[in-house]
Scaffold this active site. Structure first.
Site, PDB file in Angstrom:
ATOM      1  N   HIS A 154      12.508  32.037   7.263  1.00  0.00           N
ATOM      2  CA  HIS A 154      13.802  32.166   6.582  1.00  0.00           C
ATOM      3  C   HIS A 154      14.058  30.955   5.683  1.00  0.00           C
ATOM      4  O   HIS A 154      14.495  31.102   4.539  1.00  0.00           O
ATOM      5  CB  HIS A 154      14.933  32.266   7.612  1.00  0.00           C
ATOM      6  N   HIS A 173      15.817  28.366  15.479  1.00  0.00           N
ATOM      7  CA  HIS A 173      14.825  27.377  15.073  1.00  0.00           C
ATOM      8  C   HIS A 173      15.311  25.975  15.387  1.00  0.00           C
ATOM      9  O   HIS A 173      16.516  25.739  15.561  1.00  0.00           O
ATOM     10  CB  HIS A 173      14.530  27.482  13.568  1.00  0.00           C
TER      11      HIS A 173
END
Length: 529
Positions: free
Chosen positions: A143, A193
């Site tokens: 992303h 993350h």
């Protein structure tokens, strides 16, 4: 022979084996060493991420970051990129195809190379609108790579265009920064993350954007002004990259995404190369530009372009995917018989099955799935999950529990050690960090299923084995329960790789050449002769 199952499917991991050296056994030595170098930092980050998440979360931000994450997904780009071409933004669309495909492929390459887990949950909550996001490894963040490459390239393009109105320029620059910050910060906020994941992912995105920007003229000249050898070289290079993509230790969809976008590069570059030499395209402001003028076509025909183009792309996927899944297995069985098959690990070979069932595809949803997808986004449907969701999560949880157990046995004067993070004290945030670390790998699995495992599961894993202590039996029961609750990866078939390459090559070709020619034929074009 093809109608007989030669061997049963690969069984799920046996949690009772306590395979804490799972990655040591399944990875080449150099990859395992690299993984072990990075792993302590991944674990060190987690309490800080948990502190950040707990002290910033609000219902409004939960919804905002879960929804904006959709703007960094493959589905979003697969729908939006073709529209750029159909409305004449060929330079920008071509650059975006290159940097996004490279970002998805190379970030997935590193993910499967190192097999590093996402930050542990608990203590982190994972907030997402995607059911498959947590099935991938964590490092680096795709992303972040996508967001930074797209946003940075957009900023460079805006800066270089002196014809843009100053107010509009400022608005677009602000929008690009909001987009990049929302995606990258959202990866941390949503617990998907760690800091290193987004830093390296962002650095990769910035590098790809810079390369595309710095060499954009040379890339166009090489691909679109050459002879037939150029697309042949592109195809050969892509196939080599797909072949050398690392085998992951767990079933991870990174390879699937990489193959899909590798196919996009093949279809887009071949399509542009051919379209640039056809009578349907313009050579200004760049080769293979689709003719478009809002003044001449108007709102109705412009909308019709999008509607017809998207329908054709989805129809292609709907038709070709099951067709290839029917036609390819006999070919693959013949290839196996002459000894030329090169199967990937955990992919079922054609000789082991009779039929490929209907398979989900997270890169581009099926046409009939779009209303539900739009409905979920409009309803702001999201999940807030705690606990391991994939095999990688489960193995990391077990490994961290074992690490804590060893620390406890090695400590003196206490059954469990007091844990403190580097750079913190016992006061203020330092104490909080210890509390968060004590939760790591210790929570129950409640990510998708909050209920306890039910049914007739009185298997031998529930009872102590001969010579086994009750504590060891309890640990084994917890492990078995953990593996039963994680989301099981679906069976993958050998024909899927070629199918994805062909289907997504076709999607890209339709976007850059097939549909633009069709627009001219059906009266939605500029009447190019």
């Amino acid at each position: 022979m093809a109608d007989i199952e030669k061997k049963p499917p690969t069984p799920a991991p046996d949690a009772g084996l306590r395979n804490l050296d799972h990655y040591k056994y399944r990875l080449p030595k150099y990859r395992y060493i690299l993984r072990q170098k990075f792993l302590p930092l991944m674990r060190w980050e987690t309490p800080y991420l948990a502190w950040f998440q707990e002290h910033t979360r609000t219902p409004g931000l939960d919804t905002y970051f879960a929804m904006t994450a959709n703007l960094g997904t493959h589905t979003f780009f697969m729908v939006m990129l073709p529209i750029m071409f159909w409305f004449g933004y060929t330079n920008l669309g071509r650059a975006m195809v290159h940097i996004l495909a490279a970002g998805v492929f190379f970030s997935g390459f590193v993910k499967d190379l190192l097999c590093l887990p996402r930050p542990l949950s608990p203590p982190l909550h994972r907030i997402t609108m995607s059911g498959s996001a947590a099935l991938e490894y964590g490092f680096p963040s795709t992303h972040s790579t996508n967001a930074i490459s797209v946003g940075l390239y957009g900023l460079l393009a805006i800066r270089a265009d002196s014809s843009i109105d100053p107010t509009f320029r400022l608005s677009m620059q602000l929008l690009a920064w909001i987009y990049m910050i929302s995606i990258v910060l959202g990866r941390l906020y949503c617990g998907m993350h760690g800091f290193l994941d987004v830093i390296i992912g962002s650095a990769l995105g910035a590098l790809l954007a810079w390369i595309q920007w710095a060499f954009r003229a040379q890339i166009d000249t090489f691909i679109y002004s050459g002879d037939w050898k150029v697309p042949l070289m592109v195809v050969a290079t892509i196939l080599v990259l797909v072949r050398i993509h690392p085998e992951p230790a767990d079933s991870c969809p990174c390879f699937d995404d990489g193959v899909a976008f590798a196919g996009v590069i093949i279809g887009a570059d071949i399509g542009h190369w051919h379209f640039a030499h056809s009578r349907f395209s313009l050579n200004t402001p760049s080769p293979a530009t689709v003719p478009y003028s809002y003044v001449e076509l108007g709102l109705g025909k412009s909308i019709a372009r999008v509607f017809l183009g998207v329908i054709i792309i989805f129809a292609w996927r709907e038709i070709m995917k099951p067709t290839l899944h029917s036609l390819l297995p006999p070919v693959f069985r013949w290839i196996e018989q002459i000894g030329l098959s090169l199967p990937r690990k955990d992919y079922k070979q054609a000789s082991e099955y009779t039929k490929v069932p209907a398979l989900a595809d997270d890169t581009l949803p099926r046409l009939q799935e779009l209303p539900a997808l739009i409905h979920n986004i409009s309803r702001r449907t999201r999940s807030d999950s705690v606990g391991p969701q994939s095999a990688a999560d489960a193995y990391e949880t077990l490994a961290y529990r074992e690490k804590r157990r060893r620390e406890s046995l090695d400590s003196t004067g206490a059954n469990r050690p007091t844990l403190h993070m580097r750079g913190t004290s016992n006061e203020g945030m330092g104490t909080g960090m210890s509390n968060y670390e004590s939760e790591m790998g210790m929570g129950k699995v409640g990510s998708v299923e909050e209920k306890l495992v039910q049914g007739n599961e009185a298997s031998e894993s529930k009872f102590p084995k001969e010579g086994e202590e009750e504590g060891e039996a309890q640990e084994r029961r917890e492990e078995a329960e953990m593996f039963m609750r994680i989301e099981r990866p679906r069976v993958r078939y050998d024909v899927e790789v070629i199918t994805k390459l062909f289907v997504y090559s076709g999607i890209a070709w339709l976007a850059v050449e097939g549909n633009p020619i069709l627009f001219e034929i059906v009266g939605l074009g500029m009447g190019v002769r």
